[in-house]
Design an enzyme around this catalytic site. Structure first.
Site, PDB file in Angstrom:
ATOM      1  N   CYS A 261       5.310 -10.207  -4.360  1.00 39.82           N
ATOM      2  CA  CYS A 261       5.060 -10.472  -2.940  1.00 39.82           C
ATOM      3  C   CYS A 261       4.939  -9.187  -2.129  1.00 39.82           C
ATOM      4  O   CYS A 261       4.044  -9.040  -1.304  1.00 39.82           O
ATOM      5  CB  CYS A 261       6.195 -11.321  -2.355  1.00 39.82           C
TER       6      CYS A 261
ATOM      7  N   VAL B 210       1.749  -8.366   0.147  1.00 33.79           N
ATOM      8  CA  VAL B 210       1.864  -8.486   1.610  1.00 33.79           C
ATOM      9  C   VAL B 210       1.416  -7.203   2.295  1.00 33.79           C
ATOM     10  O   VAL B 210       0.740  -7.232   3.339  1.00 33.79           O
ATOM     11  CB  VAL B 210       3.304  -8.857   2.014  1.00 33.79           C
TER      12      VAL B 210
END
Length: 514
Positions: free
Chosen positions: A154, A158
């Site tokens: 993640c 991101v």
């Protein structure tokens, strides 16, 4: 505390007075310093078993509670470990990699090699290029892999790290140290898709990296098999055994069987796996078969477009699924079905006839990955069982529900069967309380559902942490189907024993005395 002369497991350890004292002391910090009303908790708990709550629960769209899936990088790690001398490398925080390693290690009861470039707060702000440069060089120097398979978490996704550019920059900066190392890289954001998506993305990346450009030598006897995200090592072994009965030129691309099935003695960091040369020549095969269609859509598209040979799918779970796989191998190789397979099939059919009365009409709830569900639900229908609730949290948007419905339509009790695509295990809890079944089939996370609903759980799926060695068996092929039959039928008989314990009242079950 533990005593060296009397090591006890966690269950007994945490019942010791010193641990109970710590537990009681912690309670003062829970529920707004002890302000939770126990009676209100019981009242709400009872309400969550009602149809009223079920409607609210099933209407959820923006929150997941007790997911029936894992995140993308987990699948990428499995894909990577299917190739020889390959180290999975996760571009992200060390905590994420610790999760992936422990997840697999707890299921397979074997060490899981995987490294990370340990992105921290500064990398989250400035990007992870420096982590990548140092991490890849350290990985090569310490573990000497032939291939480093890079996936992301993640954090990296991101902040928008350019994975391909980072890898190229790291190779350039390494001053020749990485020049002979294959480094496939796949974007595997954890907040999108699931572990099967990550498997697919990594397989595609590995094939793109190892496949030579231009024409390759054709081998009309060669057939490739892609296993998919297969957590039953016995299934890999069984599929290879069946394939070998037809030809010694049928090869598995992404064979992770040995990696999680090593013997006692000296530990090998890299065990088994498909050799690089086998992958490099895969393009010249007559056909490629994927055993998990919905796990490998991107990989299948790449094979059809770039390898330009037949891409087929088979799901060798259950009698009908295994028949289709066997007949496809017979068709592709031009060879008749071996007598050994014919004998195994006959033995399976005989066993199914023996057990049919016990499974017929029994109601099941089942959850798992899309291809797993298609196979096992097909087997349940073959046995006259009723898959009342079929829950697939990571169900594909296209075609899967239609294909599952076509399987359910073959059953006698099709009106009672329901498909719940995109639903989690908290949603299943509501379904079980409002439309109860006789048994559940699923992974370890059904344990709390069993404790809540008292519906027996048959552990088939991934992950299974609280039982040992089930992953060593097959659920594919005729022998794998026999395993499914054995596990499920004996669970039915176990429950029958539980329900016939009353002396002179319910004990009218005489199999052990006549």
């Amino acid at each position: 505390m533990q005593e060296i002369e009397n090591i006890v497991n966690g269950q007994k350890l945490f019942l010791k007075p010193e641990y109970q004292e710590v537990l009681n002391n912690k309670k003062q910090f829970e529920g707004h310093a002890g302000a939770t009303n126990p009676e209100k908790v019981i009242e709400i708990s009872k309400w969550t078993t009602t149809w009223e709550y079920r409607e609210k629960n099933l209407a959820r769209e923006h929150i997941t509670i007790n997911p029936a899936k894992a995140c993308q990088p987990l699948g990428a790690v499995m894909a990577a470990l299917g190739f020889e001398n390959t180290m999975p490398y996760v571009h992200g925080s060390h905590g994420c990699v610790a999760y992936f390693r422990s997840y697999f290690t707890r299921h397979f009861k074997e060490p899981t090699p995987c490294v990370s470039d340990s992105m921290s707060e500064s990398a989250a702000v400035f990007g992870g290029l420096s982590n990548m440069k140092e991490g890849l060089r350290n990985c090569k120097a310490l573990y000497k892999p032939d291939m480093i398979a890079v996936s992301t978490t993640c954090m990296a996704e991101v902040i928008g790290d350019d994975l391909d550019a980072f890898v190229k920059g790291a190779v350039t900066d390494a001053q020749g140290e990485l020049d002979t190392t294959y480094i496939p890289a796949a974007h595997t954001p954890s907040f999108k898709g699931s572990h099967i998506t990550g498997y697919d993305n990594m397989m595609e990346a590995i094939f793109k990296t190892l496949t030579p450009e231009g024409e390759v030598e054709k081998d009309e006897e060669r057939i490739n098999i892609i296993p998919g995200f297969e957590s039953y090592l016995g299934s890999l072994k069984e599929v290879k055994k069946i394939a070998a009965m037809f030809s010694d030129k049928i090869v598995m691309l992404g064979d992770h069987e040995e990696q999680w099935n090593t013997g006692a003695g000296e530990y090998k960091l890299y065990a088994g796996g498909t050799p690089m040369d086998v992958v490099k020549s895969a393009k010249g095969a007559k056909a490629t078969i994927s055993l998990q269609k919905y796990t490998t859509p991107a990989t299948g598209k790449y094979i059809k477009n770039e390898w330009k040979h037949d891409y087929l799918t088979c799901n060798p779970i259950g009698l009908g699924g295994t028949d289709a796989f066997v007949m496809k191998l017979s068709e592709l190789t031009g060879k008749p079905v071996p007598s050994e397979l014919t004998k195994l099939r006959a033995q399976l059919v005989d066993a199914m006839q023996d057990s049919y009365p016990y499974m017929h009409g029994k109601k099941f709830a089942i959850w798992g990955d899309p291809d797993f569900l298609l196979g096992v639900v097909s087997f349940l229908v073959e046995m006259g069982a009723v898959p009342v609730h079929v829950v697939c949290h990571n169900a594909p948007r296209k075609n899967w529900e239609k294909e599952m419905q076509s399987i359910l339509d073959k059953g006698t009790f099709k009106e009672e069967c329901h498909i719940w695509a995109g639903k989690d295990l908290w949603a299943l809890r509501s379904l079980l309380f409002t439309e109860p079944v006789d048994f559940m089939i699923g992974n370890v996370y059904g344990k709390e559902l069993y404790r809540d609903t008292k519906i027996p759980l048959i552990r088939i799926g991934f992950p299974i942490f609280d039982r040992h060695h089930l992953h060593r068996y097959s659920i594919s092929g005729y022998e794998g189907c026999l395993n499914l039959l054995t596990w499920i039928t004996n669970a039915v008989l176990d429950q029958l024993d539980e329900e016939t314990k009353g002396i002179g009242t319910t004990d009218y079950f005489f199999d052990c005395v006549r």
